[in-house]
Design an enzyme around this catalytic site. Sequence first.
Site, PDB file in Angstrom:
ATOM      1  N   ALA A 140       0.840  -1.200   0.000  1.00 55.88           N
ATOM      2  CA  ALA A 140       0.000   0.000   0.000  1.00 55.88           C
ATOM      3  C   ALA A 140       0.875   1.250   0.000  1.00 55.88           C
ATOM      4  CB  ALA A 140      -0.900  -0.005   1.224  1.00 55.88           C
ATOM      5  N   GLU A 163       3.378  -5.745   7.084  1.00 60.61           N
ATOM      6  CA  GLU A 163       2.542  -4.752   7.784  1.00 60.61           C
ATOM      7  C   GLU A 163       2.823  -4.676   9.284  1.00 60.61           C
ATOM      8  OE1 GLU A 163       0.066  -5.887   4.152  1.00 60.61           O
ATOM      9  OE2 GLU A 163       1.466  -6.850   5.513  1.00 60.61           O
TER      10      GLU A 163
END
Length: 698
Positions: A90, A159
């Site tokens: 992302a 993440e």
Amino acid sequence: MDSRIMDVLGDRVLELGPKPDACGPYRHFKLTRDRDGIAWLLFDREGASANTLSADLLEEFDTVLAALESQRPAGLVIRSAKKSGFIAGADVSEFRGATDSRRVETAIGRAHAVIDRLETLRIPTVAVIHGFCLGGGLEVALACQSRIAIDGARFGFPEVMLGLHPGLGGTARFTCLVNPMQAMRLMLTGKTIDARRAKSLGLVDAVTQERHVRNAAKDAVFGRLERAKPGPLNAILNSSPVRRFLASRMRAEAEKAAPHAHYPAPYALIDLWEKHGNDKAAMLAAEKASFASLVVTPTAQNLIRVFFLREQMKKLAGGVNKIGHVRVIGAGSMGGDIAAWCAQRGMRVTLADVRPEPIGGAMKRATDLFGKIMRRRTDIRDALDRLVPDLDGEGVRSADLIIEAVPEKLELKQKVYAELEPKMKAGAILATNTSSIPLEDLRSTLQSPGRLVGLHFFNPVSRLQLVEVVGHDGTAPQLLKEALAFVGAIDRLPLQVKSSPGFLVNRALTPYMLEAMLMLDEKIDKVTIDAAAEKFGMPIGPIELADRVGLDICLDVGDMLRAKFGNLLPPTPAWLRDKVARAEFGRKTRKGFYVWKEGEPDKTPGPPATVQPTEEMVDRLILPMSNVCVACLREGIVDNADVVDGAMIFGTGYAPFRGGPLNYARSRGPENVVSTLRGLEAKFGSRFAPDAGWDSFK
């Protein structure tokens, strides 16, 4: 031309299907169709060297998928047009500064809808993956029906390093597809795996070479490629009673590496899987709310800040590296490890010492390091070939950079320089790894003092990313630029500091370790002192850190800094000199404050500690670091508060979820920090006096 050369050349060119029109309808994508009716969709984010998933890119992706739903090609091949890899995850900048979890959940919901749309396309979909496929990129690949990896591709969910867990459906799709124990381990650690391991896990259906991509994609679209299917064990491991049992074990393991109080993300991920692991739809829905609640936590926001600090510091390396041959003098633990790291990063390295035994030890440590961090035997062999023992000193004449890492004795260093300088080639850089001797004292020996810089590495070299790059009044500016570029070329983060005792990091760390020694004088148990620092979030406590650094080095640095800063530092206890006189240096002699076994301190529980860590203990250890960092800013040792925080995190492991000692002071409130320091000053003495820099600190 030799067919083997053709193969190698062929593998350097990406197979991207039919050539797209120069002026297609999309900004971030190129869509074509080949003679078999297969659509090729290329991710090619505009104006970027790597693909990341931003809100506008996902919105356009949704438009592309809508077009494909109506066009109904024979199949869809998705791949990246970027040489760097598939999709790097992302766009992290979109999470920075988030404070409203409901807004985040709404945005994540829109992104989920796009990935869900990809998964439900009524045509065969194939992800062809080269290079890095991380985070959101792997979640895109998981939504495809087939996955083909190019040999050398790497997969992972990083993440957790940002205080998050996967947020585009990865928690549900990954644990459905592969053994959930393996899937959870990868998500909880943030580690990456290579293409072969991904194939053995069932994450990808095939591993191929670039030149075979077209045929492999065609086979996948037309059903000729056998797809990986979840095994019967997956269903058992995803069943409710087994999930409950495994989740409790996962929490216990996670607590050792990432305490729940500081790092909520691993536990949120374990909760998700424990509650919803056998219900994909429920897990997808719960993932959105869980991810959104994590994004707004101080931990995630500080770790996202650290991510950008790393990027900011990478840019400090500046221009193109001109160093090809590095010579390291001194094959002790620091010199040998610097030499090994440079060789591993592609430099030709000659390693010198007055005796062959340290060089032999350094070569063995290098072999061990390469075995841990390099995957191919040929790469290990090549790195060892680049690391050459140099007892006769011939490497001096051809070296572009000479790094001196001999013991911290001024006379010894000056003697080394006097022998070296006449043999060095024009334009070569002489660097010292000193952490305690001012460069002004070292340059006096040199005929050309402008070629001297400090390159101060941190131990262990392979783990701590910072290198302090130190100039003095006479350092040639061009040479300083070349030193910064070299640090970037060996994948370390440069911090340019002015020559001053202790530079930045050692000056900030010394009060942390000396204060701990005063606590020992107060009969506070060493395990309690270390526990106080670890309670705050430091990776190891100050007593263990002193043992790891070496008590002899701690004593030298402490004496040097007290000579300059006097009572601003805690006094050095007499018993520390006695320990050093007895050669109890810590880890390197297997005895210091702790007894060391196989490189680790023996912390077997003794009698129960009578004193538990208190907030005052934590403040005594931690706040002087913030105080010194403010002083270094005020004195111009470093000119950027963000970079100070980055240096302390990447050079010492300072609790990253706190965002650095200055960020911690900012979030706690500078007024609170100053008043706490004044209280400590009244109780313990002038070493806690707040620096004048707090008056202008923002």
